[in-house]
Design a protein around this motif. Structure first.
Motif, PDB file in Angstrom:
ATOM      1  N   MET A 189       0.818  -1.197   0.000  1.00 18.63           N
ATOM      2  CA  MET A 189       0.000   0.000   0.000  1.00 18.63           C
ATOM      3  C   MET A 189       0.861   1.260   0.000  1.00 18.63           C
ATOM      4  N   GLU A 190       1.981   1.216   0.761  1.00 17.44           N
ATOM      5  CA  GLU A 190       2.882   2.372   0.804  1.00 17.44           C
ATOM      6  C   GLU A 190       3.481   2.640  -0.573  1.00 17.44           C
ATOM      7  N   GLU A 191       3.948   1.573  -1.240  1.00 15.97           N
ATOM      8  CA  GLU A 191       4.513   1.744  -2.587  1.00 15.97           C
ATOM      9  C   GLU A 191       3.438   2.210  -3.567  1.00 15.97           C
ATOM     10  N   TYR A 192       2.229   1.671  -3.388  1.00 14.33           N
ATOM     11  CA  TYR A 192       1.111   2.079  -4.239  1.00 14.33           C
ATOM     12  C   TYR A 192       0.838   3.572  -4.115  1.00 14.33           C
ATOM     13  N   GLU A 193       0.771   4.044  -2.855  1.00 10.55           N
ATOM     14  CA  GLU A 193       0.498   5.466  -2.639  1.00 10.55           C
ATOM     15  C   GLU A 193       1.613   6.326  -3.231  1.00 10.55           C
ATOM     16  N   GLY A 194       2.880   5.874  -3.055  1.00  9.95           N
ATOM     17  CA  GLY A 194       3.999   6.628  -3.594  1.00  9.95           C
ATOM     18  C   GLY A 194       3.972   6.698  -5.119  1.00  9.95           C
ATOM     19  N   LYS A 195       3.760   5.522  -5.734  1.00  7.18           N
ATOM     20  CA  LYS A 195       3.714   5.476  -7.198  1.00  7.18           C
ATOM     21  C   LYS A 195       2.483   6.209  -7.735  1.00  7.18           C
ATOM     22  N   LYS A 196       1.391   6.147  -6.970  1.00  3.78           N
ATOM     23  CA  LYS A 196       0.187   6.847  -7.402  1.00  3.78           C
ATOM     24  C   LYS A 196       0.429   8.358  -7.412  1.00  3.78           C
ATOM     25  N   THR A 197       1.088   8.836  -6.328  1.00  2.00           N
ATOM     26  CA  THR A 197       1.430  10.267  -6.279  1.00  2.00           C
ATOM     27  C   THR A 197       2.357  10.646  -7.424  1.00  2.00           C
ATOM     28  N   GLU A 198       3.357   9.767  -7.683  1.00  5.20           N
ATOM     29  CA  GLU A 198       4.300  10.017  -8.788  1.00  5.20           C
ATOM     30  C   GLU A 198       3.558  10.062 -10.125  1.00  5.20           C
ATOM     31  N   LEU A 199       2.608   9.135 -10.287  1.00  2.00           N
ATOM     32  CA  LEU A 199       1.840   9.093 -11.527  1.00  2.00           C
ATOM     33  C   LEU A 199       0.957  10.333 -11.674  1.00  2.00           C
ATOM     34  N   GLU A 200       0.377  10.752 -10.541  1.00  3.18           N
ATOM     35  CA  GLU A 200      -0.451  11.961 -10.583  1.00  3.18           C
ATOM     36  C   GLU A 200       0.382  13.175 -10.985  1.00  3.18           C
ATOM     37  N   MET A 201       1.620  13.233 -10.473  1.00  2.15           N
ATOM     38  CA  MET A 201       2.518  14.322 -10.846  1.00  2.15           C
ATOM     39  C   MET A 201       2.878  14.249 -12.330  1.00  2.15           C
ATOM     40  N   MET A 202       3.132  13.026 -12.803  1.00  2.00           N
ATOM     41  CA  MET A 202       3.431  12.844 -14.213  1.00  2.00           C
ATOM     42  C   MET A 202       2.234  13.245 -15.068  1.00  2.00           C
ATOM     43  N   GLU A 203       1.029  12.837 -14.602  1.00  2.00           N
ATOM     44  CA  GLU A 203      -0.175  13.179 -15.340  1.00  2.00           C
ATOM     45  C   GLU A 203      -0.400  14.683 -15.355  1.00  2.00           C
ATOM     46  N   ALA A 204      -0.096  15.344 -14.212  1.00  2.00           N
ATOM     47  CA  ALA A 204      -0.225  16.798 -14.140  1.00  2.00           C
ATOM     48  C   ALA A 204       0.757  17.465 -15.100  1.00  2.00           C
ATOM     49  N   HIS A 205       1.974  16.903 -15.166  1.00  2.00           N
ATOM     50  CA  HIS A 205       2.978  17.440 -16.095  1.00  2.00           C
ATOM     51  C   HIS A 205       2.526  17.274 -17.536  1.00  2.00           C
ATOM     52  N   VAL A 206       1.966  16.103 -17.841  1.00  2.00           N
ATOM     53  CA  VAL A 206       1.477  15.862 -19.203  1.00  2.00           C
ATOM     54  C   VAL A 206       0.324  16.819 -19.528  1.00  2.00           C
ATOM     55  N   GLN A 207      -0.566  17.020 -18.539  1.00  2.00           N
ATOM     56  CA  GLN A 207      -1.664  17.959 -18.748  1.00  2.00           C
ATOM     57  C   GLN A 207      -1.142  19.370 -19.019  1.00  2.00           C
ATOM     58  N   LEU A 208      -0.080  19.746 -18.277  1.00  2.00           N
ATOM     59  CA  LEU A 208       0.535  21.057 -18.489  1.00  2.00           C
ATOM     60  C   LEU A 208       1.131  21.150 -19.891  1.00  2.00           C
ATOM     61  N   MET A 209       1.789  20.057 -20.340  1.00  2.00           N
ATOM     62  CA  MET A 209       2.351  20.023 -21.691  1.00  2.00           C
ATOM     63  C   MET A 209       1.251  20.159 -22.737  1.00  2.00           C
ATOM     64  N   ILE A 210       0.123  19.477 -22.478  1.00  2.00           N
ATOM     65  CA  ILE A 210      -1.020  19.578 -23.400  1.00  2.00           C
ATOM     66  C   ILE A 210      -1.524  21.011 -23.464  1.00  2.00           C
ATOM     67  N   GLN A 211      -1.640  21.638 -22.265  1.00  2.00           N
ATOM     68  CA  GLN A 211      -2.120  23.017 -22.212  1.00  2.00           C
ATOM     69  C   GLN A 211      -1.166  23.954 -22.950  1.00  2.00           C
ATOM     70  N   GLU A 212       0.153  23.756 -22.741  1.00  4.35           N
ATOM     71  CA  GLU A 212       1.138  24.593 -23.422  1.00  4.35           C
ATOM     72  C   GLU A 212       1.037  24.441 -24.929  1.00  4.35           C
TER      73      GLU A 212
END
Length: 536
Positions: A189-212
């Motif tokens: 669960m700890e690794e899941y939460e960490g990777k989920k947060t990392e993925l959310e950050m990656m997704e946010a970065h991708v969303q920012l790239m899309i917006q740009e």
């Protein structure tokens, strides 16, 4: 409350971000509702506080509080949907591709949960013991899955509930004490939460790239539209000018033909007059010849001598040896060609002036020098249009002032196109252009600086004295054109309508200022000011 929820549809209780029934619904200042988690994640990755529906922008991040009224309605609505779905699942067989109950013998129903301890999937009926018997209540229940055997350690037959970060593999508790004893192991669960947060950050970065990229598309579309409008203007201007040029050539041609024909008539008249005069002299000479021949045939000596003494001399005649029919055609042609050449030069100059500078002159802006940024040794005119090096400090120094002999305009810009003109006449050293707002004003400019300059009277350069260029004529007035979206800075010789140099593909990414450097007055040799001129 049940009656109220019955009157509402799923669309009315649906979050526009996750497209599911509200969970912890919150209302933001514009009045729209979202799941608390959905709007929180949206604002975390969007970096600005804007409503996803109406696009209203908030200066500060709104405080989120759960709307209890909508939350209760959504909860009742979700409960009624689940009951309805549960009743339907008991009556119908599981569809293809769904997880089936492992206990059902005849008609297998859809599984509601899977037990990792029993390694079995259960429908609602057969799951009942796990919800009632204390020993079974401790079992790990998850959403029904088909690959239960993959979640069990094949070596120890225990649940894979740990994650080895060293080998990037799921392990059981016994594995952490044997093969992965010295490894970096954390709960699954700890690794899941960490990777989920990392993925959310990656997704946010991708969303920012899309917006740009969407913003870049809009910039490109806007630029293409402006270029089309500019091209249409240039085409119409060129059509008018070339039409005028053709008409001018045709007029010159007609005048030229007229001059040739007039010259021809003059020559013909002159030739006719010469011929008439010559024919008259010939007639008189022939009469005299007849008289002399008659006397020659006289054999009487007495009569011959008496007639000879009374013989009149030959009639006076013109010396025709130097007489020519002089044609002025060559002189006329030369004059006509010279006039045509001057006309063409004039029209071509007008053509260049209209097509090139006028297309950028339409973006003319009024630039005024900012005394707060001027080097302490510079002298500015009262109207802020002239600057020269004064020789002695006349202003107190400050962080905003340049250490070099420079000053920027009060106007700053971060989009669109601008154009202004600067007189550099009678100066031996100068440079001007645009700089980024963040430029270090207390050191040499190595980046964020696009300029044209003159050094030592005849050496022109662009940038920070790095690139030398050759100019056929010395410009007296320089036009500066900037297209922010295109990343373009161009310099023109205003008087000759010639492009001097262009910086292309510039990375601006912040506000720009016009910059002016009159350079050291060099003992009075370079005392002429830089003058910001009005654009005609």
């Amino acid at each position: 409350m049940a009656a109220a929820s019955a009157l509402l549809s799923e669309d009315q209780l649906q979050c526009s971000i996750c497209l599911d029934v509200f969970t912890d619904p919150v209302t933001i200042p514009c009045g729209h509702n979202f799941c608390k988690r959905c709007i929180t994640l949206h604002w975390d990755r969007d970096l600005k506080y804007q409503c996803p529906l109406c696009k209203e922008l908030f200066s500060a991040r709104p405080e989120l509080r759960v709307n209890t009224f909508i939350s209760e309605i959504a909860a009742h609505f979700r409960e009624s949907i689940q009951k309805k779905a549960s009743g339907t699942s008991k009556e119908q067989e599981a569809e293809a591709g769904e997880v089936l109950c492992d206990v059902c013998t005849e008609t297998k129903l859809e599984a509601l949960k899977s037990c990792l301890v029993c390694q079995t999937s259960y429908c609602e009926t057969h799951l009942e013991p796990h919800q009632r018997i204390p020993g079974l209540k401790k079992h790990k229940l998850i959403h029904p899955v088909k690959d239960l055997e993959d979640r069990i350690c094949k070596k120890h037959e225990r649940l894979l509930e740990m994650f080895c970060k060293s080998d990037s593999v799921c392990v059981c508790q016994f594995c952490t004490e044997t093969d992965h004893k010295a490894h970096d192991v954390v709960p699954l669960m700890e690794e899941y939460e960490g990777k989920k947060t990392e993925l959310e950050m990656m997704e946010a970065h991708v969303q920012l790239m899309i917006q740009e990229r969407r913003q870049k598309i809009e910039q490109i579309r806007k630029s293409a539209k402006l270029n089309k409008e500019d091209s249409d203007t240039k085409k119409e201007s060129s059509r008018q000018l070339f039409t005028a040029l053709i008409q001018s050539v045709e007029k010159s041609f007609a005048e030229h033909i007229g001059l040739i024909e007039e010259n021809q008539k003059t020559n013909e008249k002159e030739a006719e007059d010469f011929i008439k005069e010559l024919e008259k002299e010939i007639s008189e000479l022939m009469n005299k010849t007849s008289e002399m021949q008659h006397l020659l045939h006289n054999k009487d000596h007495f009569q011959f001598l008496r007639s000879f003494s009374s013989l009149k001399p030959a009639p006076p005649t013109k010396d025709w040896s130097e007489v020519r029919v002089h044609s002025t055609l060559e002189r006329t042609l030369r004059r006509a060609v010279t006039q045509l050449e001057e006309t063409l030069k004039k029209e071509m100059t007008k053509l260049l002036d209209d097509i090139v500078p006028r297309s950028v002159q339409q973006y003319a802006v009024d630039v005024t020098l900012d005394p707060e940024t001027a080097n302490v040794e510079l002298v500015l005119s009262d109207d802020g249009k002239q600057v020269t090096h004064g020789g002695v400090p006349n202003l107190p120094d400050s962080p905003n002032k340049f250490s070099c002999y420079a000053v920027v305009g009060k106007q700053r810009f971060s989009s669109g196109r601008i154009y202004y003109e600067v007189q550099v006449k009678e100066k031996t050293d100068w440079n001007l252009g645009v700089v980024k707002e963040s430029i270090n004003r207390k050191s040499s400019f190595n980046d964020g600086f696009w300029a044209l300059g003159l050094k030592s009277e005849n050496k022109y350069y662009v940038g920070n004295y790095k690139i030398s260029i050759f100019l056929k004529t010395k410009p007296e007035k320089v036009g500066v054109f900037v297209d922010y979206e295109e990343g373009l800075v161009s310099f023109y010789d205003v008087d000759t309508a010639a492009l001097i140099y262009s910086f292309a593909d510039c990375n601006f990414n912040e506000r720009l200022y016009p910059i002016f450097n009159p350079c050291n007055n060099n003992g009075g040799k370079n005392s002429a000011p830089l003058i910001i001129c009005p654009v005609n």
